[in-house]
Design a protein around this motif. Structure first.
Motif, PDB file in Angstrom:
ATOM      1  N   GLU A  73      73.830 -36.518  98.664  1.00  0.00           N
ATOM      2  CA  GLU A  73      73.411 -37.633  97.811  1.00  0.00           C
ATOM      3  C   GLU A  73      73.944 -38.963  98.349  1.00  0.00           C
ATOM      4  OE1 GLU A  73      71.217 -37.625  95.198  1.00  0.00           O
ATOM      5  OE2 GLU A  73      70.882 -35.580  95.865  1.00  0.00           O
ATOM      6  N   ILE A  75      74.108 -42.006  97.437  1.00  0.00           N
ATOM      7  CA  ILE A  75      74.930 -42.936  96.649  1.00  0.00           C
ATOM      8  C   ILE A  75      76.329 -42.364  96.418  1.00  0.00           C
ATOM      9  CG2 ILE A  75      75.098 -44.110  94.411  1.00  0.00           C
ATOM     10  CD1 ILE A  75      72.013 -44.375  94.534  1.00  0.00           C
ATOM     11  N   ALA A  76      76.416 -41.061  96.222  1.00  0.00           N
ATOM     12  CA  ALA A  76      77.736 -40.420  96.126  1.00  0.00           C
ATOM     13  C   ALA A  76      78.487 -40.592  97.453  1.00  0.00           C
ATOM     14  CB  ALA A  76      77.579 -38.939  95.784  1.00  0.00           C
ATOM     15  N   ARG A  79      79.768 -44.227  97.869  1.00  0.00           N
ATOM     16  CA  ARG A  79      80.974 -44.441  97.053  1.00  0.00           C
ATOM     17  C   ARG A  79      82.181 -43.771  97.689  1.00  0.00           C
ATOM     18  NH1 ARG A  79      77.654 -43.295  92.423  1.00  0.00           N
ATOM     19  NH2 ARG A  79      77.188 -45.219  91.321  1.00  0.00           N
ATOM     20  N   TYR A  80      81.998 -42.543  98.145  1.00  0.00           N
ATOM     21  CA  TYR A  80      83.098 -41.778  98.734  1.00  0.00           C
ATOM     22  C   TYR A  80      83.632 -42.476  99.983  1.00  0.00           C
ATOM     23  CZ  TYR A  80      85.558 -37.909 101.030  1.00  0.00           C
ATOM     24  OH  TYR A  80      86.505 -37.139 101.651  1.00  0.00           O
ATOM     25  N   ARG A  83      85.709 -45.495  99.363  1.00  0.00           N
ATOM     26  CA  ARG A  83      87.077 -45.167  98.933  1.00  0.00           C
ATOM     27  C   ARG A  83      87.930 -44.714 100.101  1.00  0.00           C
ATOM     28  NH1 ARG A  83      84.688 -42.310  94.643  1.00  0.00           N
ATOM     29  NH2 ARG A  83      84.942 -40.292  95.648  1.00  0.00           N
ATOM     30  N   GLU A  84      87.358 -43.899 100.964  1.00  0.00           N
ATOM     31  CA  GLU A  84      88.128 -43.194 101.993  1.00  0.00           C
ATOM     32  C   GLU A  84      88.396 -44.037 103.232  1.00  0.00           C
ATOM     33  OE1 GLU A  84      89.308 -39.795 102.049  1.00  0.00           O
ATOM     34  OE2 GLU A  84      89.132 -40.257  99.917  1.00  0.00           O
ATOM     35  N   ARG A  99      82.007 -54.021  90.074  1.00  0.00           N
ATOM     36  CA  ARG A  99      81.637 -52.655  90.470  1.00  0.00           C
ATOM     37  C   ARG A  99      80.636 -52.065  89.468  1.00  0.00           C
ATOM     38  NH1 ARG A  99      85.467 -48.019  92.920  1.00  0.00           N
ATOM     39  NH2 ARG A  99      85.414 -49.640  94.496  1.00  0.00           N
ATOM     40  N   ASP A 103      76.998 -50.439  90.149  1.00  0.00           N
ATOM     41  CA  ASP A 103      76.656 -49.105  89.633  1.00  0.00           C
ATOM     42  C   ASP A 103      75.429 -49.148  88.733  1.00  0.00           C
ATOM     43  OD1 ASP A 103      78.629 -47.663  90.884  1.00  0.00           O
ATOM     44  OD2 ASP A 103      79.984 -47.614  89.168  1.00  0.00           O
TER      45      ASP A 103
ATOM     46  N   ALA B  76      76.629 -45.453  84.730  1.00  0.00           N
ATOM     47  CA  ALA B  76      77.436 -46.631  85.076  1.00  0.00           C
ATOM     48  C   ALA B  76      78.445 -46.907  83.956  1.00  0.00           C
ATOM     49  CB  ALA B  76      76.539 -47.843  85.303  1.00  0.00           C
ATOM     50  N   ARG B  83      87.338 -46.112  83.927  1.00  0.00           N
ATOM     51  CA  ARG B  83      88.268 -47.020  84.613  1.00  0.00           C
ATOM     52  C   ARG B  83      89.041 -47.880  83.628  1.00  0.00           C
ATOM     53  NH1 ARG B  83      83.957 -48.167  88.109  1.00  0.00           N
ATOM     54  NH2 ARG B  83      83.422 -50.111  87.072  1.00  0.00           N
ATOM     55  N   SER B  96      89.857 -38.104  95.167  1.00  0.00           N
ATOM     56  CA  SER B  96      88.638 -38.619  95.790  1.00  0.00           C
ATOM     57  C   SER B  96      87.551 -37.559  95.996  1.00  0.00           C
ATOM     58  CB  SER B  96      88.998 -39.267  97.123  1.00  0.00           C
ATOM     59  OG  SER B  96      87.865 -39.828  97.720  1.00  0.00           O
ATOM     60  N   ALA B 100      84.020 -37.181  94.134  1.00  0.00           N
ATOM     61  CA  ALA B 100      82.775 -37.160  94.917  1.00  0.00           C
ATOM     62  C   ALA B 100      81.870 -36.018  94.451  1.00  0.00           C
ATOM     63  CB  ALA B 100      83.089 -37.019  96.401  1.00  0.00           C
ATOM     64  N   ASP B 103      80.245 -37.132  91.291  1.00  0.00           N
ATOM     65  CA  ASP B 103      79.214 -38.122  91.644  1.00  0.00           C
ATOM     66  C   ASP B 103      77.986 -37.456  92.255  1.00  0.00           C
ATOM     67  OD1 ASP B 103      80.509 -40.378  90.761  1.00  0.00           O
ATOM     68  OD2 ASP B 103      81.254 -40.990  92.733  1.00  0.00           O
ATOM     69  N   GLU B 104      78.224 -36.449  93.075  1.00  0.00           N
ATOM     70  CA  GLU B 104      77.111 -35.776  93.764  1.00  0.00           C
ATOM     71  C   GLU B 104      76.114 -35.216  92.732  1.00  0.00           C
ATOM     72  OE1 GLU B 104      77.796 -31.887  95.689  1.00  0.00           O
ATOM     73  OE2 GLU B 104      77.216 -32.877  97.554  1.00  0.00           O
ATOM     74  N   GLU B 107      74.265 -38.121  90.818  1.00  0.00           N
ATOM     75  CA  GLU B 107      73.184 -38.774  91.567  1.00  0.00           C
ATOM     76  C   GLU B 107      72.008 -37.817  91.766  1.00  0.00           C
ATOM     77  OE1 GLU B 107      73.273 -41.972  91.962  1.00  0.00           O
ATOM     78  OE2 GLU B 107      75.297 -42.019  91.161  1.00  0.00           O
TER      79      GLU B 107
END
Lengths: 228, 228
Positions: A73, A75-76, A79-80, A83-84, A99, A103, B76, B83, B96, B100, B103-104, B107
């Motif tokens: 995915e 968009i996932a 985002r990941y 972060r990483e 943010r 989103d 969103a 948060r 993380s 993810a 999130d996967e 999405e």
């Protein structure tokens, strides 16, 4: 950190989400190994691909070299990776409200920009390539739904005083949106015509991400009846 | 912090994403003022609503009491509230890779669980309420697409050794998925039948979020031909 966290990137540049991720990877210089995977050859649905890359059988997908961590995915993934890896903040702002605005578009677009632009292209362009019939009435309904969606973006999301979708700075929302809006060119439909705000915004995204934007769209535009 | 950050929550419990957010707000005890907004009366599309709540004209939406910050799109909003408020980590993990994985699914579901379950219900149940005709062939195609999607979830996403969608703990992915999978009950279709993993997973989500799950689904089930 980044050097040790290289990824394998599975993609096909005919796909809009693949192009968005391609541009992001080039722009941010996240170390990655390109693994082109041909949708037209169904390489994304082989048992091997499902097992070792993405159980959803879709593109894009990534696999982390060192850990073997797999993620699907687009968009996932965006985002990941934000972060990483240490990427400029504007792509996916740490500020909570900025943010949230990024989103908001990214979630909205699934049932709007993506559904309608990809839906029209799939029916009118990809279907016939696979030997599927096109009914004029269905094609026209899909075209009108796409136009209504693009008009909504022109009238409600893009503003003359705000250069990008989620504010003053370019973000992953712009990459995802621009790559989607380019796709109907495959059918000869140019989303910029009659939409001055969209035209100016697409130009800004293209200029900011030059030359990666052009590189990402080269393959697709080769298939488009009117090369823009 | 939370006390000063109350929100107004605009929703209609007939809508799956509204129910997911409703359950999340109740579970996490984030201070909120309930603002029921009737989809059937088109209250989400009035000029007043578009101007003061959500320019997209959709539900759910939130407005922060103090700052006036407006946010649309359930997913969103779920991320933003996770948060901004101190909520148990399992809902949207800080780790993380676990995040993810949540999130996967979130999405992926847009073009799968949501597209197909909501698409079928919209055509077969909501359409006729609005006086729209139902063509048997179209209904059957949509039903088969929904079944294929639910079967994919049963065979590929749910596992006997992993209790929730993204791992050992319940997350916002489970709320979004469960509320979507419940929706076809409006047409008399029960996604649990013939799907033991889905049945067990839905039961776990329901038990974990008791009694908020039942409260969220009460209105919808009143319209369902077979109340489960």
């Amino acid at each position: 950190m980044a050097a040790a966290r290289g990824i394998r990137f599975y993609y096909d540049l005919i796909s809009q989400p693949c192009r968005a991720l391609y541009i992001f990877l080039e722009q941010t210089k996240i170390p990655h190994q390109k693994c082109p995977t041909a949708l037209r050859k169904w390489e994304h649905t082989t048992p091997e691909f499902l097992r070792t890359v993405n159980r959803f059988g879709k593109l894009p997908a990534i696999v982390e070299e060192e850990s073997g961590f797999k993620l699907a995915e687009s968009i996932a993934i965006l985002r990941y990776l934000s972060r990483e890896h240490s990427v400029p903040d504007h792509w996916y702002p740490r500020d909570s409200r900025r943010r949230a605005r990024v989103d908001e578009y990214l979630e909205w677009q699934h049932s709007n920009t993506r559904l309608h632009c990809a839906g029209y292209v799939r029916y009118v362009w990809r279907g016939p390539l696979r030997g599927e019939a096109v009914e004029r009435q269905v094609a026209e309904r899909l075209r009108l739904e796409m136009i209504a969606c693009l008009d909504f973006i022109e009238s409600n999301l893009l503003r003359e005083d705000v250069p990008f979708i989620a504010g003053q700075d370019i973000s992953i929302a712009d990459l995802v949106a621009a790559c989607e809006v380019e796709q109907p060119k495959l059918t000869g439909y140019d989303a910029r015509v009659g939409r001055p705000k969209m035209t100016a915004w697409l130009q800004r995204v293209k200029e900011f991400t030059h030359p990666d934007y052009e590189a990402a769209h080269k393959v697709m535009l080769r298939f488009a009846p009117t090369v823009a």
